[in-house]
Design a protein around this motif. Sequence first.
Motif, PDB file in Angstrom:
ATOM      1  N   ASN A 106       0.949  -1.222   0.220  1.00 35.46           N
ATOM      2  CA  ASN A 106      -0.138   0.097  -0.227  1.00 35.46           C
ATOM      3  C   ASN A 106       1.197   0.677  -0.209  1.00 35.46           C
ATOM      4  O   ASN A 106       0.957   2.181  -0.694  1.00 35.46           O
ATOM      5  CB  ASN A 106      -0.952  -0.040   1.388  1.00 35.46           C
ATOM      6  N   ASP A 134      -6.983   0.730   2.490  1.00 36.66           N
ATOM      7  CA  ASP A 134      -6.421  -0.672   2.275  1.00 36.66           C
ATOM      8  C   ASP A 134      -5.037  -0.367   3.873  1.00 36.66           C
ATOM      9  O   ASP A 134      -4.511  -1.077   4.505  1.00 36.66           O
ATOM     10  CB  ASP A 134      -5.545  -0.914   1.445  1.00 36.66           C
ATOM     11  N   THR A 138      -4.182  -2.657   7.231  1.00 31.10           N
ATOM     12  CA  THR A 138      -2.271  -3.583   7.040  1.00 31.10           C
ATOM     13  C   THR A 138      -2.208  -2.990   7.934  1.00 31.10           C
ATOM     14  O   THR A 138      -1.127  -4.086   9.305  1.00 31.10           O
ATOM     15  CB  THR A 138      -2.502  -2.977   5.779  1.00 31.10           C
ATOM     16  N   SER A 178     -13.779   2.929   1.472  1.00 36.08           N
ATOM     17  CA  SER A 178     -13.849   2.166   0.035  1.00 36.08           C
ATOM     18  C   SER A 178     -14.555   2.476  -0.768  1.00 36.08           C
ATOM     19  O   SER A 178     -14.611   2.815  -2.021  1.00 36.08           O
ATOM     20  CB  SER A 178     -13.032   0.961   0.359  1.00 36.08           C
ATOM     21  N   LYS A 346      -8.452  -8.198   1.350  1.00 36.73           N
ATOM     22  CA  LYS A 346      -8.759  -7.427   0.850  1.00 36.73           C
ATOM     23  C   LYS A 346      -7.630  -6.423   0.248  1.00 36.73           C
ATOM     24  O   LYS A 346      -7.130  -6.053  -0.491  1.00 36.73           O
ATOM     25  CB  LYS A 346      -9.687  -7.132  -0.200  1.00 36.73           C
ATOM     26  N   SER A 347      -7.571  -5.775   1.678  1.00 33.26           N
ATOM     27  CA  SER A 347      -6.124  -4.719   1.481  1.00 33.26           C
ATOM     28  C   SER A 347      -5.277  -5.056   1.477  1.00 33.26           C
ATOM     29  O   SER A 347      -4.426  -4.301   1.362  1.00 33.26           O
ATOM     30  CB  SER A 347      -6.630  -4.168   2.911  1.00 33.26           C
ATOM     31  N   HIS A 350      -5.041  -5.974  -2.502  1.00 33.57           N
ATOM     32  CA  HIS A 350      -5.224  -4.866  -3.716  1.00 33.57           C
ATOM     33  C   HIS A 350      -4.188  -4.516  -4.365  1.00 33.57           C
ATOM     34  O   HIS A 350      -4.473  -4.100  -6.001  1.00 33.57           O
ATOM     35  CB  HIS A 350      -6.378  -3.753  -3.267  1.00 33.57           C
TER      36      HIS A 350
END
Length: 426
Positions: A106, A134, A138, A178, A346-347, A350
């Motif tokens: 990210n 994201d 995380t 998001s 997903k974060s 992505h």
Amino acid sequence: MENITTTLLEALNSTVIAAATTMSTTTTSTTSNIMEWPLDVITNNSHDRDTMSLIITPLALASKHSKHHHNIHPEIVTPVTLSSEWSRLSRLIFLTILSVIGSIGNIFMISSVMIEDHLKKAGNSLIVNIGLTDLVVTIVVIPISIVSLLAMNKDDDVAPLSVCKFQWFLAACAFLVSVLTLAVTSIENYMRLCTTQDGTQQWFSRSNVTAIILLIWFIGCVASGLQYVYDVSFDYCKRKDDNNSNLLPFETGVLVTLILLPLLITFLVHIRIIIDAKKFMSQPSFKPNATYKSDFSLVRSNFYSFLTFVLFWLPFGIAFAISVTTSPKNISDKVFYFTSWIGMTKSCFHNIIYCITNRHFRNAYVNLFNYCCCKTTVSTTRRRNNDVTRSDVRVHIIPGYNMYSYTSPQRATHGHSWAKRECHEL
């Protein structure tokens, strides 16, 4: 004498049977067999009774201990510490890997928009906003679980309720931000590709994009903060079944206005972009330039990002809908919390979508990786006029350290035509 003896034996028999019945209800099925013992065994001498008690008591205690042990250590599945089927070390390793990989990816995604010239547009700040959501997951949400596992006792697998609520507040806020950002990003992409540039600059200028991003975060924090402060939401942490009917209108409003409607708008707008772009490209008089092709490639990456978001969160959406509309008992804790963690992971992945599907992000990722992992010093030499091929120019990718960059003071003092070109070499 015989009548007296018979009366005494019957009284003793009834007393022993009553005592045996009481023991059978509090210990185990082994002690319930006392009721079936014959009377002559019970009325035996004291030595036999002591011997019998030495045999029965350890068996009853062992059975009681095994039953108590079975009730204390069942499988525990919580939204903070995951399933107790996994060892604590394996959970720590798994969550740490997710947090580290996701955070680095990210950060690379956010930095790519800042250092890549083709991505330095006001509308791409929305992509940075998705990267920030994201990064919240995380770098904050997942480490909360790591700290909880490290702080708990050896035989304790249940984190405090306040930790679960705060973690769900952050996860829900990142989810709503998001969703809203994806919808606004699709609209910005449509105006960039399918309308005139004047309209794009009017609606999505730098100041307008900043105001939109702040408004999105305000809506997400308010919607998720209500359930954290006032419990105006379904019970994610305890999953109680007594108040779902009262909260159904609030859940329906949030689900329709902040989730389903933005997702539907995002999908329809992307489909419209694909149809209009193909229509424009099919015209003989239309010749797309390099900027248009680059923007169209970025729009396609945004569409893949939207599909990835839906794919990761769809299992939890189905479990959530069944749990809220019917009863939480219809969905087990294991399924409910595992699907929510699938959505949060997903974060961590992505940012890989943009690296795979867009060459500008891919080039920026490579430059960032080389800068962070391969370069230790910065060496610059002047390019020779008579030997261009043998020159050795190694400059910093940050524009302020690049003597050939448009922001450097060296370039500002030279008026040569070759100084107008940018040089980013590693």
